[in-house]
Design a protein around this motif. Structure first.
Motif, PDB file in Angstrom:
ATOM      1  N   GLU A  25      83.672 -16.818  23.373  1.00 41.65           N
ATOM      2  CA  GLU A  25      84.661 -17.158  24.394  1.00 41.65           C
ATOM      3  C   GLU A  25      85.933 -16.335  24.253  1.00 41.65           C
ATOM      4  O   GLU A  25      86.504 -15.871  25.243  1.00 41.65           O
ATOM      5  N   THR A  26      86.364 -16.122  23.013  1.00 44.75           N
ATOM      6  CA  THR A  26      87.566 -15.319  22.768  1.00 44.75           C
ATOM      7  C   THR A  26      87.357 -13.883  23.215  1.00 44.75           C
ATOM      8  O   THR A  26      88.208 -13.301  23.889  1.00 44.75           O
ATOM      9  N   GLN A  27      86.211 -13.304  22.845  1.00 43.61           N
ATOM     10  CA  GLN A  27      85.950 -11.908  23.209  1.00 43.61           C
ATOM     11  C   GLN A  27      85.844 -11.732  24.721  1.00 43.61           C
ATOM     12  O   GLN A  27      86.381 -10.764  25.270  1.00 43.61           O
ATOM     13  N   VAL A  28      85.165 -12.650  25.400  1.00 42.20           N
ATOM     14  CA  VAL A  28      85.052 -12.559  26.855  1.00 42.20           C
ATOM     15  C   VAL A  28      86.438 -12.703  27.482  1.00 42.20           C
ATOM     16  O   VAL A  28      86.808 -11.946  28.383  1.00 42.20           O
ATOM     17  N   GLY A  29      87.216 -13.663  26.983  1.00 39.10           N
ATOM     18  CA  GLY A  29      88.561 -13.885  27.512  1.00 39.10           C
ATOM     19  C   GLY A  29      89.472 -12.687  27.346  1.00 39.10           C
ATOM     20  O   GLY A  29      90.364 -12.452  28.163  1.00 39.10           O
ATOM     21  N   ARG A  30      89.275 -11.911  26.286  1.00 36.58           N
ATOM     22  CA  ARG A  30      90.098 -10.723  26.029  1.00 36.58           C
ATOM     23  C   ARG A  30      89.507  -9.464  26.665  1.00 36.58           C
ATOM     24  O   ARG A  30      90.040  -8.379  26.513  1.00 36.58           O
ATOM     25  N   GLY A  31      88.389  -9.613  27.380  1.00 34.42           N
ATOM     26  CA  GLY A  31      87.773  -8.460  28.042  1.00 34.42           C
ATOM     27  C   GLY A  31      87.079  -7.509  27.096  1.00 34.42           C
ATOM     28  O   GLY A  31      86.918  -6.330  27.404  1.00 34.42           O
ATOM     29  N   LEU A  32      86.622  -8.008  25.947  1.00 38.04           N
ATOM     30  CA  LEU A  32      85.985  -7.143  24.955  1.00 38.04           C
ATOM     31  C   LEU A  32      84.463  -7.115  25.068  1.00 38.04           C
ATOM     32  O   LEU A  32      83.815  -6.326  24.398  1.00 38.04           O
ATOM     33  N   VAL A  33      83.898  -7.976  25.905  1.00 42.13           N
ATOM     34  CA  VAL A  33      82.452  -7.986  26.100  1.00 42.13           C
ATOM     35  C   VAL A  33      82.165  -7.262  27.404  1.00 42.13           C
ATOM     36  O   VAL A  33      82.710  -7.612  28.445  1.00 42.13           O
ATOM     37  N   GLU A  34      81.320  -6.241  27.314  1.00 39.29           N
ATOM     38  CA  GLU A  34      81.008  -5.484  28.515  1.00 39.29           C
ATOM     39  C   GLU A  34      79.540  -5.105  28.541  1.00 39.29           C
ATOM     40  O   GLU A  34      78.889  -5.022  27.499  1.00 39.29           O
ATOM     41  N   CYS A  35      79.033  -4.895  29.725  1.00 40.56           N
ATOM     42  CA  CYS A  35      77.636  -4.539  29.916  1.00 40.56           C
ATOM     43  C   CYS A  35      77.361  -3.172  29.287  1.00 40.56           C
ATOM     44  O   CYS A  35      78.087  -2.205  29.557  1.00 40.56           O
ATOM     45  N   PRO A  36      76.318  -3.067  28.442  1.00 41.43           N
ATOM     46  CA  PRO A  36      76.005  -1.775  27.833  1.00 41.43           C
ATOM     47  C   PRO A  36      75.434  -0.762  28.826  1.00 41.43           C
ATOM     48  O   PRO A  36      75.397   0.423  28.535  1.00 41.43           O
ATOM     49  N   LEU A  37      75.025  -1.219  30.004  1.00 43.16           N
ATOM     50  CA  LEU A  37      74.464  -0.302  30.999  1.00 43.16           C
ATOM     51  C   LEU A  37      75.508   0.241  31.960  1.00 43.16           C
ATOM     52  O   LEU A  37      75.519   1.427  32.263  1.00 43.16           O
ATOM     53  N   CYS A  38      76.380  -0.648  32.460  1.00 44.14           N
ATOM     54  CA  CYS A  38      77.319  -0.204  33.494  1.00 44.14           C
ATOM     55  C   CYS A  38      78.788  -0.350  33.088  1.00 44.14           C
ATOM     56  O   CYS A  38      79.669   0.107  33.797  1.00 44.14           O
ATOM     57  N   GLY A  39      79.062  -1.024  31.974  1.00 43.92           N
ATOM     58  CA  GLY A  39      80.441  -1.184  31.521  1.00 43.92           C
ATOM     59  C   GLY A  39      81.193  -2.323  32.175  1.00 43.92           C
ATOM     60  O   GLY A  39      82.374  -2.532  31.893  1.00 43.92           O
ATOM     61  N   SER A  40      80.547  -3.094  33.038  1.00 43.19           N
ATOM     62  CA  SER A  40      81.215  -4.208  33.697  1.00 43.19           C
ATOM     63  C   SER A  40      81.669  -5.239  32.676  1.00 43.19           C
ATOM     64  O   SER A  40      80.954  -5.550  31.730  1.00 43.19           O
ATOM     65  N   LYS A  41      82.860  -5.765  32.875  1.00 39.84           N
ATOM     66  CA  LYS A  41      83.384  -6.819  32.001  1.00 39.84           C
ATOM     67  C   LYS A  41      83.235  -8.195  32.641  1.00 39.84           C
ATOM     68  O   LYS A  41      83.663  -9.186  32.077  1.00 39.84           O
ATOM     69  N   ALA A  42      82.602  -8.245  33.825  1.00 39.03           N
ATOM     70  CA  ALA A  42      82.305  -9.518  34.481  1.00 39.03           C
ATOM     71  C   ALA A  42      80.979 -10.010  33.901  1.00 39.03           C
ATOM     72  O   ALA A  42      79.909  -9.742  34.424  1.00 39.03           O
ATOM     73  N   VAL A  43      81.068 -10.697  32.768  1.00 38.39           N
ATOM     74  CA  VAL A  43      79.900 -11.082  31.981  1.00 38.39           C
ATOM     75  C   VAL A  43      79.832 -12.598  31.877  1.00 38.39           C
ATOM     76  O   VAL A  43      80.855 -13.266  31.737  1.00 38.39           O
ATOM     77  N   GLU A  44      78.614 -13.120  31.931  1.00 40.82           N
ATOM     78  CA  GLU A  44      78.421 -14.555  31.729  1.00 40.82           C
ATOM     79  C   GLU A  44      77.134 -14.770  30.935  1.00 40.82           C
ATOM     80  O   GLU A  44      76.290 -13.879  30.851  1.00 40.82           O
ATOM     81  N   LYS A  45      77.009 -15.961  30.355  1.00 39.73           N
ATOM     82  CA  LYS A  45      75.782 -16.308  29.646  1.00 39.73           C
ATOM     83  C   LYS A  45      74.666 -16.475  30.666  1.00 39.73           C
ATOM     84  O   LYS A  45      74.867 -17.071  31.716  1.00 39.73           O
ATOM     85  N   ALA A  46      73.503 -15.951  30.336  1.00 43.43           N
ATOM     86  CA  ALA A  46      72.326 -16.089  31.189  1.00 43.43           C
ATOM     87  C   ALA A  46      71.463 -17.231  30.652  1.00 43.43           C
ATOM     88  O   ALA A  46      71.572 -17.589  29.474  1.00 43.43           O
ATOM     89  N   PRO A  47      70.621 -17.812  31.499  1.00 44.46           N
ATOM     90  CA  PRO A  47      69.723 -18.860  30.999  1.00 44.46           C
ATOM     91  C   PRO A  47      68.869 -18.315  29.856  1.00 44.46           C
ATOM     92  O   PRO A  47      68.444 -17.162  29.881  1.00 44.46           O
TER      93      PRO A  47
END
Length: 159
Positions: A25-47
């Protein structure tokens, strides 16, 4: 450690390990989690399906001790991988080269300084011993291994 299935706003799926739920949650909130394919930081947990074992013998072996030597890379010769896999790792490698600072053997020192507010936060990669990585994780600092095929600079132990 906890593993999450993740998805970006471009419908790319991947998995990532985090030190804890709050670490994710901290990393997502700080924008540190990004898609390895496109670099998008709009990331969420998948089922994700839970791991269910029918017997003790089905369960995976526990992880080796941090003092136990573990191969850093194994599997097929990278040149024999399918083209889409090679392209994926090449794109990841280029993304790292363009967006991360290489700090070499000072990785543990650098990320600890950023975590403690003694250095400006930025994306970095480099090398750390298993002991250093374990200490960082125990102190609540999220780090993750980088696959050899995605590493822009030579890393100890990779040929």
């Amino acid at each position: 450690m906890i593993k999450y299935a993740l998805r970006c706003d471009q419908a790319h799926d991947w998995e990532a390990w985090f030190d804890s739920i709050s670490g994710y949650e901290t990393q997502v909130g700080r924008g540190l989690v990004e898609c390895p394919l496109c670099g998008s930081k709009a990331v969420e947990k998948a089922p994700m399906a839970p791991a269910v074992w029918s017997s003790k013998s089905d369960r995976p072996a526990p992880p080796a001790s941090v003092d136990t030597p573990v191969p850093l890379a194994n599997g097929p010769d990278p040149l024999s991988l399918p083209e889409p896999v090679k392209a994926f790792f090449q794109g990841w490698k280029e993304h790292i080269e363009q967006n991360y600072d290489y700090v070499g053997d000072a990785f543990a020192k650098e990320v600890r300084a950023m975590h403690e507010g003694d250095s400006e936060e930025r994306l970095v990669y480099g090398q750390a011993t298993a002991k250093e990585a374990k200490e960082l994780i125990e102190d609540g600092i999220s780090v993750a291994p980088l696959p050899a095929l995605a590493t822009p600079k030579p890393v100890r132990g990779y040929h």
